[in-house]
Scaffold this active site. Structure first.
Site, PDB file in Angstrom:
ATOM      1  N   HIS A 374      10.280  34.351 -21.071  1.00  0.00           N
ATOM      2  CA  HIS A 374      11.285  33.277 -21.072  1.00  0.00           C
ATOM      3  C   HIS A 374      11.272  32.413 -22.315  1.00  0.00           C
ATOM      4  O   HIS A 374      12.030  31.449 -22.384  1.00  0.00           O
ATOM      5  CB  HIS A 374      11.092  32.356 -19.863  1.00  0.00           C
ATOM      6  CG  HIS A 374      11.259  33.029 -18.544  1.00  0.00           C
ATOM      7  ND1 HIS A 374      12.436  32.988 -17.833  1.00  0.00           N
ATOM      8  CD2 HIS A 374      10.405  33.760 -17.820  1.00  0.00           C
ATOM      9  CE1 HIS A 374      12.282  33.663 -16.708  1.00  0.00           C
ATOM     10  NE2 HIS A 374      11.051  34.151 -16.673  1.00  0.00           N
ATOM     11  N   LYS A 567      18.124  17.796 -18.532  1.00  0.00           N
ATOM     12  CA  LYS A 567      17.176  18.911 -18.583  1.00  0.00           C
ATOM     13  C   LYS A 567      15.824  18.313 -18.921  1.00  0.00           C
ATOM     14  O   LYS A 567      15.734  17.124 -19.246  1.00  0.00           O
ATOM     15  CB  LYS A 567      17.595  19.958 -19.631  1.00  0.00           C
ATOM     16  CG  LYS A 567      17.928  19.372 -21.026  1.00  0.00           C
ATOM     17  CD  LYS A 567      18.421  20.464 -21.984  1.00  0.00           C
ATOM     18  CE  LYS A 567      19.924  20.681 -21.900  1.00  0.00           C
ATOM     19  NZ  LYS A 567      20.318  22.064 -21.805  1.00  0.00           N
ATOM     20  N   ARG A 568      14.750  19.111 -18.836  1.00  0.00           N
ATOM     21  CA  ARG A 568      13.448  18.599 -19.237  1.00  0.00           C
ATOM     22  C   ARG A 568      13.531  18.019 -20.652  1.00  0.00           C
ATOM     23  O   ARG A 568      14.242  18.544 -21.503  1.00  0.00           O
ATOM     24  CB  ARG A 568      12.412  19.721 -19.162  1.00  0.00           C
ATOM     25  CG  ARG A 568      12.022  20.067 -17.746  1.00  0.00           C
ATOM     26  CD  ARG A 568      11.388  18.888 -17.033  1.00  0.00           C
ATOM     27  NE  ARG A 568      10.097  18.598 -17.599  1.00  0.00           N
ATOM     28  CZ  ARG A 568       8.937  18.846 -16.992  1.00  0.00           C
ATOM     29  NH1 ARG A 568       8.903  19.368 -15.777  1.00  0.00           N
ATOM     30  NH2 ARG A 568       7.803  18.545 -17.583  1.00  0.00           N
ATOM     31  N   LYS A 573      14.642  20.821 -27.298  1.00  0.00           N
ATOM     32  CA  LYS A 573      15.948  20.664 -26.644  1.00  0.00           C
ATOM     33  C   LYS A 573      16.757  19.527 -27.292  1.00  0.00           C
ATOM     34  O   LYS A 573      17.931  19.361 -27.038  1.00  0.00           O
ATOM     35  CB  LYS A 573      15.774  20.416 -25.145  1.00  0.00           C
ATOM     36  CG  LYS A 573      15.180  21.612 -24.391  1.00  0.00           C
ATOM     37  CD  LYS A 573      14.937  21.270 -22.931  1.00  0.00           C
ATOM     38  CE  LYS A 573      14.154  22.338 -22.174  1.00  0.00           C
ATOM     39  NZ  LYS A 573      14.965  23.511 -21.787  1.00  0.00           N
ATOM     40  N   THR A 678      20.205  27.523 -18.475  1.00  0.00           N
ATOM     41  CA  THR A 678      21.038  27.915 -17.338  1.00  0.00           C
ATOM     42  C   THR A 678      21.931  26.763 -16.900  1.00  0.00           C
ATOM     43  O   THR A 678      22.941  26.988 -16.242  1.00  0.00           O
ATOM     44  CB  THR A 678      20.165  28.373 -16.149  1.00  0.00           C
ATOM     45  OG1 THR A 678      19.094  27.448 -15.975  1.00  0.00           O
ATOM     46  CG2 THR A 678      19.599  29.756 -16.408  1.00  0.00           C
ATOM     47  N   LYS A 682      25.976  26.158 -15.360  1.00  0.00           N
ATOM     48  CA  LYS A 682      26.345  25.316 -14.212  1.00  0.00           C
ATOM     49  C   LYS A 682      27.486  24.370 -14.583  1.00  0.00           C
ATOM     50  O   LYS A 682      28.418  24.159 -13.795  1.00  0.00           O
ATOM     51  CB  LYS A 682      25.135  24.506 -13.734  1.00  0.00           C
ATOM     52  CG  LYS A 682      24.063  25.370 -13.099  1.00  0.00           C
ATOM     53  CD  LYS A 682      22.726  24.644 -12.961  1.00  0.00           C
ATOM     54  CE  LYS A 682      21.622  25.683 -12.781  1.00  0.00           C
ATOM     55  NZ  LYS A 682      20.262  25.126 -12.917  1.00  0.00           N
TER      56      LYS A 682
HETATM   57  F1  GPW Z   1       7.425  28.836 -21.201  1.00  0.00           F
HETATM   58  N1  GPW Z   1      11.371  28.104 -19.140  1.00  0.00           N
HETATM   59  C1  GPW Z   1      10.951  27.069 -18.334  1.00  0.00           C
HETATM   60  F2  GPW Z   1       8.685  30.539 -20.921  1.00  0.00           F
HETATM   61  O1  GPW Z   1      11.748  26.403 -17.674  1.00  0.00           O
HETATM   62  F3  GPW Z   1       7.260  30.004 -19.423  1.00  0.00           F
HETATM   63  N2  GPW Z   1       9.617  26.807 -18.236  1.00  0.00           N
HETATM   64  C2  GPW Z   1       8.691  27.545 -18.891  1.00  0.00           C
HETATM   65  O2  GPW Z   1       7.495  27.256 -18.782  1.00  0.00           O
HETATM   66  C3  GPW Z   1       9.134  28.644 -19.668  1.00  0.00           C
HETATM   67  C4  GPW Z   1      10.471  28.878 -19.800  1.00  0.00           C
HETATM   68  C5  GPW Z   1       8.107  29.517 -20.323  1.00  0.00           C
HETATM   69  C6  GPW Z   1      12.822  28.344 -19.217  1.00  0.00           C
HETATM   70  C7  GPW Z   1      13.367  28.508 -20.616  1.00  0.00           C
HETATM   71  O3  GPW Z   1      12.946  27.423 -21.404  1.00  0.00           O
HETATM   72  C8  GPW Z   1      14.899  28.532 -20.525  1.00  0.00           C
HETATM   73  O4  GPW Z   1      15.471  28.758 -21.784  1.00  0.00           O
HETATM   74  C9  GPW Z   1      15.345  29.632 -19.556  1.00  0.00           C
HETATM   75  O5  GPW Z   1      16.717  29.531 -19.308  1.00  0.00           O
HETATM   76  C10 GPW Z   1      14.604  29.517 -18.232  1.00  0.00           C
HETATM   77  O6  GPW Z   1      13.188  29.473 -18.428  1.00  0.00           O
HETATM   78  C11 GPW Z   1      14.906  30.665 -17.291  1.00  0.00           C
HETATM   79  O7  GPW Z   1      14.796  31.897 -17.926  1.00  0.00           O
END
Ligand code: GPW
Length: 833
Positions: A374, A567-568, A573, A678, A682
């Site tokens: 991710h 978002k976080r 970001k 994502t 939305k």
């Molecule tokens: F670091 N994402 C997240 F890749 O929400 F594990 N937390 C996390 O710890 C990680 C990824 C990790 C997010 C991505 O930042 C976002 O771009 C993506 O849309 C989402 O994962 C779902 O794939």
């Protein structure tokens, strides 16, 4: 254990088998019965919380009945199942979703009204289930919804944290974290005290000769912690399928050992042991896109992987199949590398416990697992120190070394003249201390690796995992662009828009096949439809305005352009870019004559999001946003032309209010840093336009809805490296507009400038890693174009409608089918017979 009732007695059971309420009257009957018996309350003693609990219990009964049937059906059909391993499931509320999925929300609304309650108030009593940080955890929740809706036999496996993501309060402009204790009277989980697994930690490895004289290993001593299963039913939309989410909770093992301690009078130390065991599932790590390498986190990971695999294997063994058939029955998807130890654990069980040969076992392992990456952010890539792992999981570390040895041998054979490649792809990083690179382990142990948007998957192949593409060929790597469930993110969050679409398309079928939205384009010039569309957006903005008033005390003008970034909070970001843009706007307005001000398009800049508790820079950004809000919102020179709002404690249920209410939302990460994003999907699905960089899924959104319907700006991913390089060598000039913003901050316009110096100097003095200055001019110019476009109401509406019509691609159902076809090789299960 055979607990099945003999054939000849089953008639009596069937006669009394539980039935489901099917209409308003039956709902009322079940609701009142639950309030009067399960809750021991009455009509003289029923508040909204009790009404919520009663309603939840009534719907829960329905879910349980379908859930039991689904599990029986899936066991009987005995097809391949999907197991989705995720450390996070950001579920949000359940009741509203359950009502809509079983198609009885109207019955519930009328029934509650008969009994004196408003359904919205009842729904609002529910506490979010927030076992996740952000996008990654929400993606897992959307997966569960889609897998059930599409009738895939699928289980989620996670941890039952006692505390989910913290609640955020804003005190004097600072974030304050408050624990989120969510488990008291949560009706949606079922403790399965009979389903337990003993999980081992520490200890040591003994080598011995087995009966056949072969060298074998056993992991001995150490300590045992017990995993207990808690199950959560996951209903699909408009289907009988109700899948299972199994969450593990930790407890001290009730072995002899403790018993002896109690008997020996060591009461306190026995209780301390108990607490230590319970600590494993106590709290969700609150970091998003960051790994800290803490021992407790590794314990969580192994505890959950080992319990889940034990459970999966137990189920497989009941079918009495040969081990070679395991990958035909089981597909395990790793949600990032957090569950990568499952690869090692399966190999360990097959060779140490089941006596398989290494190669035979390894073939089974790699056919079973798929790995989703991710992020490319280096600080988020998991690495575990070898000494830490040696201590906690000694046998697993040995197996990792063996996996690595066999892998490196094969690489050496294929690339005999490339000495460097071995150290580059080794699972073990030769640092001090040595580290285990979990992403490499996940790639080597899986048959497919996927990224979550096209750009991100391409970057994986050309940068991070380049060597592995050379080794395995390009087919092991693929892209599956993320999606969202239209049930929660359109139908539930925006019921009026959903109803309007259904009216035009003739049914709610688009909720099961989102590509049907394309039929909406035919109505883009339909005057009545456009008016209705505009009214709904306005209503949704009013709903958000009421929430803002109630939580912040600020009045916002619903005619203003609502500009949202939720978002976080993370430097990549770039909420800092947004707030600097807001300050720029503020300074511009302050410098205007009365005449000039008449031409300004009024704005409300809305922020929301949590900062990881230890992430100082993110907290500084939150502080600045709140300080700017304090100044701007009470400045009479500005009035309604600009308002700045920070919505505290952004979570799933707040997103359901916020997403339908945006005119524009911001997805402005430094190009190449966001995996997918994502929330961009939305917002567009709810008729908001977006401003964004060429990053993550913004690129595919642009491809789908066309460039005319999105506001793109900023440098491209391909230019980032060069720009950073130039900054590093001193070639950096602060953008003049940004300089004006910084000067205002340094004039203490938003309180003590010292509070924000880390933020400004990270840009001015420390290389501007996230290219805020490089993108600033392009950003503010694009916002001017947004203002301009917003003034043309008719064109804006056309953009909004056209964009929604073209969002079919971003349904999580498409995503789920792609995983099923290209990674899992799993078929849906027919529920008609
Ligand atoms: F670091 N994402 C997240 F890749 O929400 F594990 N937390 C996390 O710890 C990680 C990824 C990790 C997010 C991505 O930042 C976002 O771009 C993506 O849309 C989402 O994962 C779902 O794939």
């Amino acid at each position: 254990v055979e607990a099945s009732i003999p054939e000849e007695l089953r008639e009596a059971w069937k006669k009394h088998s539980a039935t489901e309420f099917k209409n308003k009257d039956e709902f009322e009957r079940d609701l009142v019965r639950h309030i009067e018996t399960t809750l021991a309350r009455s009509m003289y003693n029923c508040d909204e919380l009790a009404a919520y609990s009663g309603t939840a219990l009534a719907f829960r009964d329905r879910l349980i009945i379908e859930w039991n049937k689904t599990q029986q059906r899936q066991t009987f059909k005995d097809q391949k199942r999907i197991y989705y391993l995720s450390l996070e499931f950001l579920m949000g509320r359940t009741l509203d979703n359950a009502m809509l999925n079983v198609g009885l929300k109207d019955a519930a609304r009328d029934g509650l009204s008969d009994l004196g309650f408003q359904i919205e108030d009842v729904i609002n009593q529910e506490h979010d289930a927030a076992l996740g940080n952000g996008g990654l955890g929400r993606l897992a929740a959307c997966f569960l919804d889609s897998m059930a809706t599409l009738n895939y036999p699928a289980w989620g496996y996670g941890l039952r944290y006692r505390y989910g993501i913290f609640k955020q309060e804003i005190v004097n402009g600072y974030q304050v974290e408050v624990p989120d204790y969510w488990l008291d009277n949560n009706p949606w989980e079922f403790p399965r005290h009979e389903i337990t697994v003993d999980i081992q930690f520490y200890g040591n490895v003994k080598k011995y000769q087995d009966e056949s004289g072969k060298i074998a290993h056993s992991w001995e001593d150490g300590e045992i912690v017990q995993a207990i299963a808690y199950d959560v039913p996951i209903p699909g939309y408009g289907t009988k399928t109700t899948n299972n989410l199994r969450l593990w909770s930790s407890k001290a093992s009730s072995g002899e050992f403790d018993f002896q301690k109690f008997n020996a009078g060591e009461y306190e130390s026995a209780v301390a042991d108990q607490q230590r065991a319970e600590t494993i599932s106590a709290v969700l790590y609150p970091n998003d896109n960051l790994e800290q390498g803490k021992e407790l986190r590794l314990k969580q990971q192994y505890f959950w992987c080992a319990a889940s695999l034990f459970d999966i294997i137990r189920r497989f063994k009941k079918t009495k199949r040969a081990w070679g058939e395991f990958p035909d029955q089981v597909a395990i998807q790793l949600n990032d590398t957090h569950p990568a130890l499952a690869i090692v654990e399966l190999q360990r069980i097959l060779i140490d416990k089941e006596g398989l040969e290494w190669d035979e076992a390894w073939t089974i392992v790699t056919k079973t697992f798929g790995y989703t990456n991710h992020t490319v952010l280096p600080e988020a890539l998991e690495k575990w120190s070898v000494p830490l792992m040696q201590n906690l999981l000694p046998r697993h570390l040995q197996i990792i070394y063996d996996i690595n040895m066999f892998f490196l041998q094969s690489v050496e054979k294929r690339f005999p003249n490339d000495r460097d490649i071995l150290s580059r792809v080794s699972i073990i990083e030769e640092s001090h201390p040595k580290m285990v690179r979990m992403a490499y382990l996940a790639i080597i142990g899986s048959h497919k690796v996927n990224g979550v948007a096209e750009l991100h998957s391409d970057l994986l192949k050309t940068t991070l995992f380049k060597d592995f593409v050379k080794i395995y060929g390009p087919d092991r790597f693929t892209n599956v662009t993320n999606g969202i469930t239209p049930r929660r993110w359109l139908h539930q969050a925006n019921p009026r828009l959903s109803a309007l679409i259904a009216e035009k398309l003739g049914s709610y079928d688009f909720l099961r096949d989102l590509t049907l939205l394309d039929k909406l384009e035919a109505f883009v010039d339909d005057k009545a439809f456009r008016e209705e569309w505009a009214v709904i957006k306005r209503e949704n903005k009013l709903r958000l305005a009421r929430h803002i008033k109630a939580t912040t005390g600020y009045d916002v003008n619903p005619n203003a352009l609502f500009d949202v970034q939720v978002k976080r909070i993370h430097e990549y970001k770039r909420q800092q870019l947004n707030i600097f843009g807001v300050i720029h706007r503020y300074l511009s307005i302050k410098a205007m004559s009365a005449e000039e001000k008449k031409k300004v398009v009024p704005r409300v800049s809305i922020f929301g999001g949590k900062a990881a508790p230890g992430y100082w820079m993110a907290k500084t950004i939150i502080h600045l946003i709140n300080k700017v809000a304090d100044v701007v919102n009470k400045d009479p020179d500005v009035g309604d032309l600009l308002k700045v709002i920070f919505i505290a404690d952004y979570n799933v249920s707040k997103a359901e209010i916020i997403c339908p209410a945006s005119d524009i939302s911001e997805h402005i990460s430094t190009a190449g840093t966001e995996g997918s994003g994502t929330s961009n999907m939305k917002f567009v699905l709810n008729g908001g336009l977006i401003i964004g960089t060429c990053d993550g899924a913004n690129i595919e959104i642009t491809r789908e809805i066309s460039e005319q319907n999105i506001f793109l700006f900023g440098n491209l991913a391909e230019d980032v490296e060069e720009l950073r390089h130039r900054h590093f060598y001193g070639d950096f000039k602060l953008d003049p507009h940004l300089e004006r913003v910084f000067n205002a901050i340094k004039d203490n316009m938003f309180g003590d400038k010292a509070d924000f110096s880390a933020l400004t100097s990270s840009i001015e003095d420390h290389g501007d890693y996230y290219l805020v200055s490089d993108d600033f001019n392009s950003y503010i110019t694009t916002h001017e174009m947004v203002d301009e476009a917003f003034q043309n109401k008719e064109e804006w509406l056309a953009k909004s409608i056209t964009s929604v019509a073209r969002m079919g691609f971003f349904s999580m159902d498409r995503v789920t089918n792609e995983y099923a076809d290209s990674i899992w090789n799993v078929e849906p299960l027919d529920v008609t017979d």
